[in-house]
Write an enzyme that holds these catalytic residues in place. Structure first.
Site, PDB file in Angstrom:
ATOM      1  N   HIS A   1       4.835   5.760  11.686  1.00  0.00           N
ATOM      2  CA  HIS A   1       4.241   5.619  10.151  1.00  0.00           C
ATOM      3  C   HIS A   1       3.245   6.927   9.980  1.00  0.00           C
ATOM      4  CE1 HIS A   1       3.046   4.078   6.336  1.00  0.00           C
ATOM      5  NE2 HIS A   1       2.893   2.877   6.883  1.00  0.00           N
TER       6      HIS A   1
ATOM      7  N   ARG B   1       0.729  -1.183   0.151  1.00  0.00           N
ATOM      8  CA  ARG B   1       0.016   0.010  -0.015  1.00  0.00           C
ATOM      9  C   ARG B   1       0.893   1.340  -0.125  1.00  0.00           C
ATOM     10  NH1 ARG B   1      -2.780  -3.870   1.539  1.00  0.00           N
ATOM     11  NH2 ARG B   1      -0.839  -4.453   2.670  1.00  0.00           N
ATOM     12  N   THR B   2       1.843   1.467   0.888  1.00  0.00           N
ATOM     13  CA  THR B   2       2.362   2.611   0.926  1.00  0.00           C
ATOM     14  C   THR B   2       3.384   3.038  -0.228  1.00  0.00           C
ATOM     15  OG1 THR B   2       2.767   2.088   3.559  1.00  0.00           O
ATOM     16  CG2 THR B   2       3.921   4.054   2.506  1.00  0.00           C
TER      17      THR B   2
ATOM     18  N   ARG C   1      11.003   3.872   3.661  1.00  0.00           N
ATOM     19  CA  ARG C   1      10.529   2.949   4.349  1.00  0.00           C
ATOM     20  C   ARG C   1      11.997   2.242   4.749  1.00  0.00           C
ATOM     21  NH1 ARG C   1       5.687  -0.941   4.453  1.00  0.00           N
ATOM     22  NH2 ARG C   1       4.908   0.892   5.238  1.00  0.00           N
TER      23      ARG C   1
ATOM     24  N   LYS D   1      25.288  -3.451  -0.917  1.00  0.00           N
ATOM     25  CA  LYS D   1      26.980  -3.251  -0.791  1.00  0.00           C
ATOM     26  C   LYS D   1      27.296  -2.577   0.179  1.00  0.00           C
ATOM     27  CE  LYS D   1      26.220  -2.646  -5.849  1.00  0.00           C
ATOM     28  NZ  LYS D   1      26.475  -1.733  -6.882  1.00  0.00           N
TER      29      LYS D   1
END
Ligand code: CP
Length: 306
Positions: free
Chosen positions: A129, A51-52, A101, A80
């Site tokens: 959030h 969703r986000t 995120r 890396k």
């Protein structure tokens, strides 16, 4: 330049402005279809999301802009060993705004410190959030008609559930809010949230372990998934994962106009038979996420409607 790292980065007035703009976008989407022409959003997702990430991308595309980014740490140079600070320095020259995120609490804040473009926290570990909070507030405002005079029950994983932490932080600023915190002992909300946010703001609350006991008094029931990815041992997760399952029988105890919300994804905590109940609004809630993110992008880029 403004970033959105915590729900408290927005004053109540700024928050209201974003919700009002989101409502205007819902009513007249065409008016906003070109306001971000030539602008780019980078979605930097070091953790899974449906969703986000996709609603941020849909939001920018709906505004006439473009998207770039990665959907897992493995497919970026984080694999890396590149630091968040170095990544954001580079992305700042590729995009106009970014949504990040990350599994580590505070990573988007670190990014904001090194960024020359606005950084939006799209979820950091078990912490915050804030754009889910905007989504939740828009849902409540539109479907209940108010953000005050509400008894809100939070049920499930209140320890690791960052959407719960963010929404509590936002709701304590409204009048006559009551919280009912429904969880097993092991998944209670963190102490800092109880003491420094709920008690500090004199918000009445109670903690219970049985959902049925409090169903009749709730205006909103905010269900949450037990956050498997935050547990240190699988045994505990298996023991706790089905602590609460909302089903049609439990819904019989609720008010006729109670809303059932859930940030999604859902696992077992809401039986699919509840989906057809008129009070189940979690899919509508996900839809609102696009509009509120459109409004947020416009605000942070200081873009206005045509
Ligand atoms: N609500 C939410 O954050 O969903 P995703 O994890 O799918 O983005």
């Amino acid at each position: 330049m403004k970033h959105l790292i915590s729900p408290l980065d927005l004053s109540v007035t700024e928050l209201e402005e974003i919700l009002t703009l989101a409502e205007e976008i819902i009513n007249e989407p065409k008016k906003y279809s070109n306001v971000c022409n030539g602008k780019k959003i980078a979605t930097l997702f070091y953790e899974p999301s449906t969703r986000t990430r996709l609603s941020f991308e849909a939001a920018m595309l709906n505004l006439g802009g473009s998207v770039l980014g990665f959907s897992s740490a493995d497919s970026s140079s984080a694999a890396k060993g590149e630091s968040v600070a170095d990544t954001i320095r580079v992305i700042s020259s590729y995009a106009d705004i970014c949504a990040m995120r990350h599994p580590k609490e505070g990573a988007p804040l670190v990014a904001a410190n090194y960024s020359s473009i606005p950084v939006i926290n799209a979820g950091d570990g078990g912490h915050n959030h804030p754009t889910q909070t905007l989504t939740d507030l828009l849902t409540i405002k539109n479907l209940k008609g108010r953000l005050n005079n509400l008894t809100v029950g939070f049920c499930g994983d209140l320890k690791f559930g960052r959407t719960v932490h963010s929404l509590i932080n936002a709701l304590v600023r409204y009048d006559n809010i009551n919280f009912v915190l429904i969880s097993p002992n092991e998944l209670k909300i963190p102490d800092y949230l109880r003491k420094e946010v709920i008690e500090e703001n004199n918000v009445p609350y109670k903690e219970v372990k049985v959902l049925e006991q409090v169903m009749p008094e709730l205006d909103i029931l905010y269900m949450t998934r037990v956050q498997k990815e935050r547990f240190f041992n699988e045994e505990d997760y298996i023991r706790l994962k089905d602590s609460f399952i909302l089903d049609a029988k439990k819904m019989e105890l609720a008010k006729e106009d109670m809303l059932v919300m859930h940030p999604l994804p859902r696992v077992n905590e809401i039986a699919t038979e509840v989906d057809s109940d008129h009070r189940a609004v979690y899919f509508k809630q996900a839809e609102y996420g696009v509009y509120v993110r459109m409004a947020l992008i416009m605000k942070l880029l200081e873009v206005t409607g045509c």
